[in-house]
Design an enzyme around this catalytic site. Structure first.
Site, PDB file in Angstrom:
ATOM      1  N   SER A 143       0.836  -1.205   0.000  1.00  0.00           N
ATOM      2  CA  SER A 143       0.000   0.000   0.000  1.00  0.00           C
ATOM      3  C   SER A 143       0.871   1.255   0.000  1.00  0.00           C
ATOM      4  O   SER A 143       0.339   2.360  -0.028  1.00  0.00           O
ATOM      5  CB  SER A 143      -0.906  -0.004   1.230  1.00  0.00           C
ATOM      6  OG  SER A 143      -0.118  -0.058   2.393  1.00  0.00           O
ATOM      7  N   HIS A 177      -2.984  -3.003  -5.585  1.00  0.00           N
ATOM      8  CA  HIS A 177      -3.311  -2.649  -4.205  1.00  0.00           C
ATOM      9  C   HIS A 177      -4.812  -2.807  -3.985  1.00  0.00           C
ATOM     10  O   HIS A 177      -5.612  -2.089  -4.586  1.00  0.00           O
ATOM     11  CB  HIS A 177      -2.843  -1.201  -3.949  1.00  0.00           C
ATOM     12  CG  HIS A 177      -3.164  -0.688  -2.585  1.00  0.00           C
ATOM     13  ND1 HIS A 177      -3.316   0.647  -2.312  1.00  0.00           N
ATOM     14  CD2 HIS A 177      -3.374  -1.340  -1.409  1.00  0.00           C
ATOM     15  CE1 HIS A 177      -3.589   0.800  -1.039  1.00  0.00           C
ATOM     16  NE2 HIS A 177      -3.644  -0.387  -0.472  1.00  0.00           N
ATOM     17  N   GLU A 214      -6.265  -0.602  -6.964  1.00  0.00           N
ATOM     18  CA  GLU A 214      -5.342   0.466  -7.374  1.00  0.00           C
ATOM     19  C   GLU A 214      -4.108  -0.196  -7.984  1.00  0.00           C
ATOM     20  O   GLU A 214      -3.271  -0.746  -7.260  1.00  0.00           O
ATOM     21  CB  GLU A 214      -4.974   1.302  -6.136  1.00  0.00           C
ATOM     22  CG  GLU A 214      -4.185   2.541  -6.441  1.00  0.00           C
ATOM     23  CD  GLU A 214      -3.810   3.339  -5.176  1.00  0.00           C
ATOM     24  OE1 GLU A 214      -3.691   4.561  -5.242  1.00  0.00           O
ATOM     25  OE2 GLU A 214      -3.623   2.714  -4.104  1.00  0.00           O
ATOM     26  N   ASN A 252      -3.831   6.152  -0.396  1.00  0.00           N
ATOM     27  CA  ASN A 252      -3.295   6.378   0.948  1.00  0.00           C
ATOM     28  C   ASN A 252      -2.542   7.700   1.065  1.00  0.00           C
ATOM     29  O   ASN A 252      -2.506   8.301   2.132  1.00  0.00           O
ATOM     30  CB  ASN A 252      -2.396   5.212   1.368  1.00  0.00           C
ATOM     31  CG  ASN A 252      -3.231   3.995   1.704  1.00  0.00           C
ATOM     32  OD1 ASN A 252      -4.458   4.100   1.844  1.00  0.00           O
ATOM     33  ND2 ASN A 252      -2.605   2.841   1.811  1.00  0.00           N
TER      34      ASN A 252
END
Ligand code: CAA
Length: 719
Positions: free
Chosen positions: A410, A431, A443, A481
């Site tokens: 991540s 991800h 992702e 993130n």
């Protein structure tokens, strides 16, 4: 447009607007003229309407909503002659008959379809309701209860079910046009009176049904207005004569069409399609690259993420080897998979047979060597760079030369992981978001050497396993993130300054987020963030303690560390930002002990507290994250704003009726967004995330709508 031909006394009308025969102005006018011609032609005994190509029609042309294109004739005007004709009219449905497409079919006296055809009223998903008689005609055909289900959910109904419900009169297996012609000929001479839906009565289901449905819909589609409008329109079909019901439907439809929610939901519909069209800096793109076949896959790590990813693969029919180094962990992972499958069966999301089929394609192993023959591997082990590099080096030796190696990291650098292999072109990030089986976002992260073929493969895989794949470039924490970081940081600063975690969450949930930031942290586990922060600090040579308030001049708040050190890990320990009673329970209650901890923390550092409004909470959290979004765009980490919106909608549950954070900024007007960010930058100089994005500054001068940002970015690569 609509094509017309007379085939031996049968008028065959073809809706012609590929690929989905959306009912644009030209198609509606063409249909109206064709029906008139068939009506006037004495040689014509019956009429068949079908769609050109694979689909009947996907309904009104969404691009025309809110535009300047001529509204009249509307679908109801175009179809009036079908309703009134004494010659039988048959809709011959292949592919999809959705929205206005199904409404056209409901104006016909008969409907036949292929075994794979689908019908439905998906309007609710784009913020409107069936506005061409659907809410008045469907209840006259299948009753109020089934109509409520179909119209408020927007679900597609397959041919078999449509036949059972009475939407289709027959399922046919030969060529749909020929079948339509034969069917139409077979009903010539039979009075069509009983088939005209406007002449039928809607059974009185009583008002309680609607009261109950309003409560259900409010809970299930929290914040969305369209489902409630759908109920009102369906209720009108029961309470009013046909013509008055149609007027009421049109009024409600027009109110919705001009609502902000419809605009946002329609933006989302197109954003999803725009985002699927990816491009690499080399110029290679979704049109030019072809995916490699993925017949088998491997997943490394049977923890929560690994087990969830394996579940996605096996429920999509991809034989998968799940590898864990420890037999006990492996068994635990398999139990998770089995438990989730049982849960899906209990919730009627799949049949027991489908669950058994899925589990039958899952193999397990404690030996990486068992991945020697798979086409694609997804590594989902603990977030540790050295460990990932070690695994990738081993995989490079074990796997076939064509195997694609994916990491579920991540935050870690894809290029550094790829360097551990001799196939850097075949290394890519995939991800997933927790819970991996439920959250739709995938992702996909390309590195500097990742090939277009590899990207095409993971994008195609995402679609195949029913995810929404979005392509992003590599940078610290990628897009989701990276944007989450300033959002979460501001949440903590707000708590330091006087808002309670519960006020922060309430403001976010009132806005439409499925869960507030602190509830999400409890769900993920506060210890995860704790470890990630420690690891990241170690990499940067920094020592973090719960007393740390500034790092290299940058304000930080480590209140979450204080909770972890008190044993409050979130749901798993029964206590986090909230109290859950006991470990694993989901019901969150505000906890005075947490408020005391915050008080104590603020006293210790002499932080003055003040009353903070929900508006300030939203502005600070959202604008900090939006500013980061513009920086991501500026750096070319994504190629278009739609990518960011889709990431937030499918990764974090940003409400579709708000269209995603970049769309939201667009609606706020960029000059206002920029001004507020500059103010926050002045007021909070120790937070780098408030440094305004150069791209935002530039765009704020232009007043360009979001649909034009990408061309400005491309024409000004040096901003
Ligand atoms: N209007 C305008 N364009 C449409 C459209 C519509 N109703 N439906 C699809 N398209 C476009 C898509 O944007 C896409 O365009 P690009 O190739 O330029 O991206 C193209 O048609 C193909 O669509 P998909 O990529 O989605 O193709 P698919 O095969 O994956 O899915 C589909 C086909 C199931 C029909 C899907 O497109 C879909 O769900 N469409 C929307 C259906 C809908 O919401 N209908 C209701 C319209 S509102 C209405 O009808 C109101 C009323 O009551 C009168």
């Amino acid at each position: 447009m609509a094509n017309y031909r007379n085939k031996g006394g049968v008028a065959v009308i073809e809706l012609n607007n590929p690929p989905v025969n959306a009912l644009s102005f030209e198609v509606r006018s063409g249909l109206m003229n064709a029906l008139k011609r068939a009506h006037d032609d004495k040689d014509v005994k019956c009429i068949v309407i079908h769609g050109k190509g694979k689909n009947f029609s996907a309904g009104a042309d969404i691009k025309e909503f809110g535009g300047t294109k001529q509204q009249k004739p509307w679908i109801t005007d175009a179809c009036r002659l079908a309703d009134e004709s004494s010659k039988p009219v048959v809709a011959a449905i292949a592919g999809t008959a959705l929205g206005g497409g199904l409404e056209v079919a409901l104006f016909c006296h008969y409907r036949i379809g292929t075994p794979s055809c689908r019908v439905g009223f998906p309007e609710v998903q784009i913020g409107v309701l069936p506005g061409a008689g659907g809410t008045q005609r469907l209840p006259r055909l299948i009753g109020v209860k089934h109509s409520i289900d179909m119209i408020t959910s927007g679900r597609h109904v397959m041919a078999e079910e449509a036949l059972k419900l009475g939407i289709l009169d027959k399922i046919v297996t030969d060529d749909i046009i020929e079948e339509g012609i034969q069917f139409a000929k077979s009903v010539v001479g039979i009075d069509v009176g009983g088939r005209i839906l406007r002449n039928r009565k809607v059974e009185d289901a009583g008002s309680k049904v609607f009261d109950d449905e309003i409560s259900r819909v409010k809970k299930k589609y929290k914040g969305y207005i369209a489902p409630l409008f759908c109920l009102k329109a369906i209720q009108a079909s029961m309470q009013l004569p046909y013509d008055a019901g149609m007027e009421q439907e049109l009024k409600l439809f027009q109110q919705l069409v001009s609502s902000g929610q419809a605009k946002a939901q329609q933006y989302t519909f197109f954003a999803e399609r725009i985002s699927a069209r990816w491009q690499l800096p080399s110029g290679a793109n979704s049109q030019t690259a072809s995916p490699l076949p993925v017949k088998t896959a491997g997943v490394i790590g049977a923890g929560t993420m690994g087990a969830g990813i394996a579940l996605c693969l096996i429920t999509s029919g991809i034989p998968t080897v799940l590898v864990e180094q420890d037999q006990k962990f492996l068994e635990k992972g398999v139990k998770t998979v089995e438990g989730d499958l049982r849960g899906s069966v209990a919730l009627k999301k799949m049949t027991a047979e489908q669950a058994n089929k899925a589990i039958s394609v899952l193999k397990t192993s404690v030996n990486l060597e068992d991945l020697h023959d798979v086409d694609l591997v997804i590594e989902a082990v603990y977030e540790n760079l050295a460990l990932k590099k070690e695994i990738f080096a081993k995989l490079d030796k074990i796997c076939k030369s064509k195997t694609i190696l994916c990491t579920n990291t991540s935050s870690l650098d894809i290029d550094t992981i790829a360097e551990a292999t001799k196939r850097r072109d075949k290394v890519v990030g995939t991800h997933f978001f927790a819970p991996a089986y439920i959250m739709k976002l995938q992702e996909n992260v390309y590195g500097k050497d990742t090939s277009a073929e590899t990207v095409a493969t993971v994008m195609a895989l995402g679609k195949r396993i029913r995810k929404v794949p979005v392509l992003v470039g590599t940078c610290d924490s990628f897009v989701a993130n990276r944007m989450l970081h300033p959002y979460a940081t501001e949440a903590l600063f707000l708590v330091e300054e006087g808002a309670s975690p519960y006020e922060v969450d309430q403001a976010l949930e009132d806005f439409g987020m499925p869960m507030g930031m602190f509830r999400v942290s409890d769900l993920s586990g506060l210890d995860i963030g704790y470890k990630v922060r420690k690891e990241a600090a170690k990499r940067r040579g920094i020592e973090l303690t719960s007393d740390t308030r500034f790092v290299n001049g940058e304000r930080v708040c480590l209140l979450a560390n204080v909770l972890v050190e008190k044993g409050r890990l979130g749901i798993k320990s029964g206590k986090g930002w909230y109290n859950y009673g006991s470990p694993g329970k989901r019901e969150a209650t505000p906890d005075p002990e947490v408020l005391d901890t915050i008080e104590e923390y603020c006293r210790k550092y002499d932080i003055k507290k003040r009353k903070i409004s929900s508006q300030e909470i939203l502005e600070r959290m959202q604008l900090a994250m939006i500013n980061e979004g513009f920086k991501i765009l500026e750096e070319g980490i994504v190629s278009k704003p739609e990518d960011i919106d889709i990431i937030w909608i499918y990764g974090f549950g940003w409400p579709k009726y708000m269209g995603g954070p970049m769309f939201y900024a667009n609606e706020m007007k960029l000059k206002n967004v920029y001004r507020k960010i500059r103010d926050f930058h002045q007021n909070y100089p120790f937070s780098i995330h408030w440094t305004p994005s150069k791209l935002l500054a530039r765009l704020s001068e232009t007043d360009l709508p979001i649909s034009k940002w990408t061309s400005l970015i491309n024409s000004n690569s040096k901003l």
